[in-house]
Design a protein around this motif. Structure first.
Motif, mmCIF file in Angstrom:
data_model
loop_
_atom_site.group_PDB
_atom_site.id
_atom_site.type_symbol
_atom_site.label_atom_id
_atom_site.label_comp_id
_atom_site.label_asym_id
_atom_site.label_seq_id
_atom_site.Cartn_x
_atom_site.Cartn_y
_atom_site.Cartn_z
ATOM 1 N N ILE A 120 0.824 -1.203 0.000
ATOM 2 C CA ILE A 120 0.000 0.000 0.000
ATOM 3 C C ILE A 120 0.862 1.259 0.000
ATOM 4 O O ILE A 120 0.602 2.220 -0.723
ATOM 5 N N PHE A 121 1.904 1.265 0.824
ATOM 6 C CA PHE A 121 2.762 2.444 0.889
ATOM 7 C C PHE A 121 3.497 2.687 -0.422
ATOM 8 O O PHE A 121 3.806 3.832 -0.773
ATOM 9 N N SER A 122 3.797 1.646 -1.137
ATOM 10 C CA SER A 122 4.422 1.818 -2.451
ATOM 11 C C SER A 122 3.502 2.588 -3.380
ATOM 12 O O SER A 122 3.942 3.466 -4.142
ATOM 13 N N LYS A 123 2.212 2.272 -3.315
ATOM 14 C CA LYS A 123 1.230 2.989 -4.138
ATOM 15 C C LYS A 123 1.096 4.440 -3.670
ATOM 16 O O LYS A 123 1.019 5.367 -4.484
ATOM 17 N N ILE A 124 1.052 4.625 -2.363
ATOM 18 C CA ILE A 124 0.903 5.982 -1.835
ATOM 19 C C ILE A 124 2.138 6.825 -2.153
ATOM 20 O O ILE A 124 2.029 8.019 -2.456
ATOM 21 N N LEU A 125 3.314 6.216 -2.108
ATOM 22 C CA LEU A 125 4.536 6.936 -2.459
ATOM 23 C C LEU A 125 4.500 7.390 -3.913
ATOM 24 O O LEU A 125 4.912 8.514 -4.239
ATOM 25 N N CYS A 126 4.003 6.538 -4.769
ATOM 26 C CA CYS A 126 3.853 6.896 -6.182
ATOM 27 C C CYS A 126 2.952 8.123 -6.320
ATOM 28 O O CYS A 126 3.223 9.041 -7.092
ATOM 29 N N PHE A 127 1.888 8.139 -5.533
ATOM 30 C CA PHE A 127 0.952 9.272 -5.529
ATOM 31 C C PHE A 127 1.645 10.534 -5.009
ATOM 32 O O PHE A 127 1.518 11.626 -5.576
ATOM 33 N N ALA A 128 2.413 10.401 -3.927
ATOM 34 C CA ALA A 128 3.072 11.554 -3.305
ATOM 35 C C ALA A 128 4.121 12.175 -4.215
ATOM 36 O O ALA A 128 4.305 13.392 -4.235
ATOM 37 N N LYS A 129 4.819 11.345 -4.959
ATOM 38 C CA LYS A 129 5.865 11.839 -5.854
ATOM 39 C C LYS A 129 5.310 12.629 -7.032
ATOM 40 O O LYS A 129 6.034 13.407 -7.661
ATOM 41 N N GLU A 132 3.111 18.417 -5.810
ATOM 42 C CA GLU A 132 3.020 19.113 -4.526
ATOM 43 C C GLU A 132 1.594 19.050 -3.988
ATOM 44 O O GLU A 132 1.368 18.919 -2.787
ATOM 45 N N GLU A 133 0.640 19.142 -4.895
ATOM 46 C CA GLU A 133 -0.774 19.082 -4.502
ATOM 47 C C GLU A 133 -1.094 17.745 -3.836
ATOM 48 O O GLU A 133 -1.832 17.691 -2.847
ATOM 49 N N ASN A 134 -0.535 16.671 -4.368
ATOM 50 C CA ASN A 134 -0.780 15.349 -3.780
ATOM 51 C C ASN A 134 -0.179 15.237 -2.369
ATOM 52 O O ASN A 134 -0.764 14.630 -1.476
ATOM 53 N N ARG A 135 0.989 15.836 -2.183
ATOM 54 C CA ARG A 135 1.603 15.793 -0.858
ATOM 55 C C ARG A 135 0.789 16.612 0.153
ATOM 56 O O ARG A 135 0.644 16.220 1.311
ATOM 57 N N ASP A 136 0.266 17.735 -0.298
ATOM 58 C CA ASP A 136 -0.625 18.525 0.562
ATOM 59 C C ASP A 136 -1.870 17.721 0.930
ATOM 60 O O ASP A 136 -2.335 17.755 2.076
ATOM 61 N N PHE A 137 -2.390 17.002 -0.046
ATOM 62 C CA PHE A 137 -3.582 16.179 0.174
ATOM 63 C C PHE A 137 -3.315 15.127 1.252
ATOM 64 O O PHE A 137 -4.130 14.935 2.172
ATOM 65 N N LEU A 138 -2.179 14.458 1.173
ATOM 66 C CA LEU A 138 -1.840 13.428 2.160
ATOM 67 C C LEU A 138 -1.655 14.020 3.551
ATOM 68 O O LEU A 138 -2.098 13.436 4.545
#
Length: 413
Positions: A120-129, A132-138
């Protein structure tokens, strides 16, 4: 279901204990063991009345669909297929925000399954990378940061997962609005996040070490939090080790930034001095071709240490360090000059150490202070330069021959 590939590892708990294939419709017996529906049905239809894995006699032959495991298998299957597609097309699939919400909900339920969490974290890391908007979302996603911190404190035994968790934390902690709650969740709760961070510093990869150090700064928000970090056994000494002269420049700079962030309390300064931080900083300042940023940070940390008596004693004792500090005046940047002059002012003017005054004079400090008096430096630096000239062991006439007589007016006395 994705086809098996040699480079795709199937989590063992996704396989049916009977067929050893990935389960398509997982169901659980009364013993708690899960099988693929088709396989266990054939077993029971053959007249068996035991659980194949445990050989316990079944009190009931009814089974219950394992919906959670089925969802996990589907997520894994999609991820594995994405990896196959990525290898063929060169593109990485990034989950949507809605998919990330679902992934986080599943994380909250299955925190103890490290294989699943890594997936799961591998998928979330892909999203975060991705942005900037995705990192704010997380950072603002309800429950995500707490879930990550829970996993951080529980996954010490799995360095691979720990490094992945640290990587995501490094991306989002700086974006968390409520720093007080973040600090309390990391440092003042039952979670032992600092042990996990220390573990990565000692055993993780270089990138993970850098990311671990950076996760400490956002929670060092007050004297209490700085002390909690500094007093974690082994952590402060590890940070000092990381600024060693043979280390990678990136880990040195990250460690210097962290030490600056936590070093204001008197107890922390004293402990840093006991850990021989001053000699390590001298090594950095005398190292050829150090970056401007690294030099500024080394001087800033020295300036902090020079604000206490023990720090001034250490600096005054080290003639090579004093000469290195003088050399940085007017040579690196305005910021470096300000830090260097402040250190020299502390040990020579406030502390009135004669040995330090002599070392500064030998290092051509008087000339540099005169130049600073003529430069466009800040009023604070100009005043400290004037103070240093006043207590210089060299009289005013002896320091003027190299100057044109038109510059005599700059003398502050």
């Amino acid at each position: 279901m994705v086809k098996e590939n040699l480079y795709i590892t199937i989590p063992s708990f996704f396989r049916c204990p009977i067929s050893l294939d990935v389960m398509k419709s997982p169901v659980s017996l009364c013993t708690g063991v899960t099988y693929d529906r088709a396989s266990i049905q054939r077993w029971l239809d053959s007249g068996n009345n035991t659980c194949p894995a445990t050989m316990q006699v079944l009190q009931s032959k009814e089974f219950v669909p394992n919906r959670t495991l089925q969802r996990l298998i589907q997520i894994w299957s999609d991820s594995a297929q994405n990896r196959v597609d990525s290898a063929e097309s060169g593109a990485n699939a990034v989950p949507s925000k809605e998919q990330v919400r679902d992934l986080v909900k599943q994380l909250e339920v299955e925190k103890k399954s490290f294989d699943f969490c890594y997936l799961i974290f591998s998928k979330i890391l892909c999203f975060a990378k991705e942005s900037e908007e995705n990192r704010d979302f997380l950072a603002k996603l309800d429950g995500f940061v707490i879930t990550v911190l829970d996993l951080l404190s529980n996954a010490v035994a799995d360095i691979k997962l720990l490094e992945l968790v640290i990587k995501i934390l490094d991306m989002i902690l700086i974006k968390v609005d409520d720093r007080q709650q973040l600090m309390e969740s990391m440092l003042k709760s039952d979670r032992d996040c600092l042990s996990a961070i220390l573990h990565v510093l000692q055993r993780g990869s270089l990138d993970s070490q850098i990311e671990s150090v950076r996760t400490l700064e956002p929670v060092a928000i007050d004297a209490e939090s700085k002390l909690l970090i500094a007093e974690k056994e082994g952590l402060l000494s590890e940070l000092v080790i990381l600024i060693g002269k043979e280390k990678d420049p990136n880990i040195i700079e990250a460690s210097l930034s962290c030490l600056i962030a936590i070093s204001m309390p008197k107890r922390v300064k004293t402990k840093l001095i006991q850990l021989r931080t001053v000699p390590e900083l001298r090594n950095l300042l005398t190292k050829p071709n150090s970056s401007v940023s690294m030099t500024e940070k080394a001087l800033k940390l020295l300036e902090t240490l020079s604000s206490c008596r023990e720090g001034r004693v250490e600096i005054c004792y080290d003639t090579l360090l004093l000469q290195a500090i003088v050399q940085k005046v007017l040579k690196v940047s305005n910021t470096a000059t300000e830090h260097a002059v402040t250190i020299l002012w502390s040990v020579c003017y406030l502390f009135r150490d004669q040995k330090a005054q002599e070392a500064v004079t030998v290092g051509n400090g008087i000339t540099k202070f005169l130049l600073l008096m003529q430069s466009n430096c800040s009023p604070a630096v100009r005043q400290m330069s004037a103070d240093l000239l006043k207590i210089s062991p060299v009289n005013s006439k002896s320091c003027l021959p190299s100057y044109d007589t038109k510059t005599i007016h700059i003398m502050p006395f």
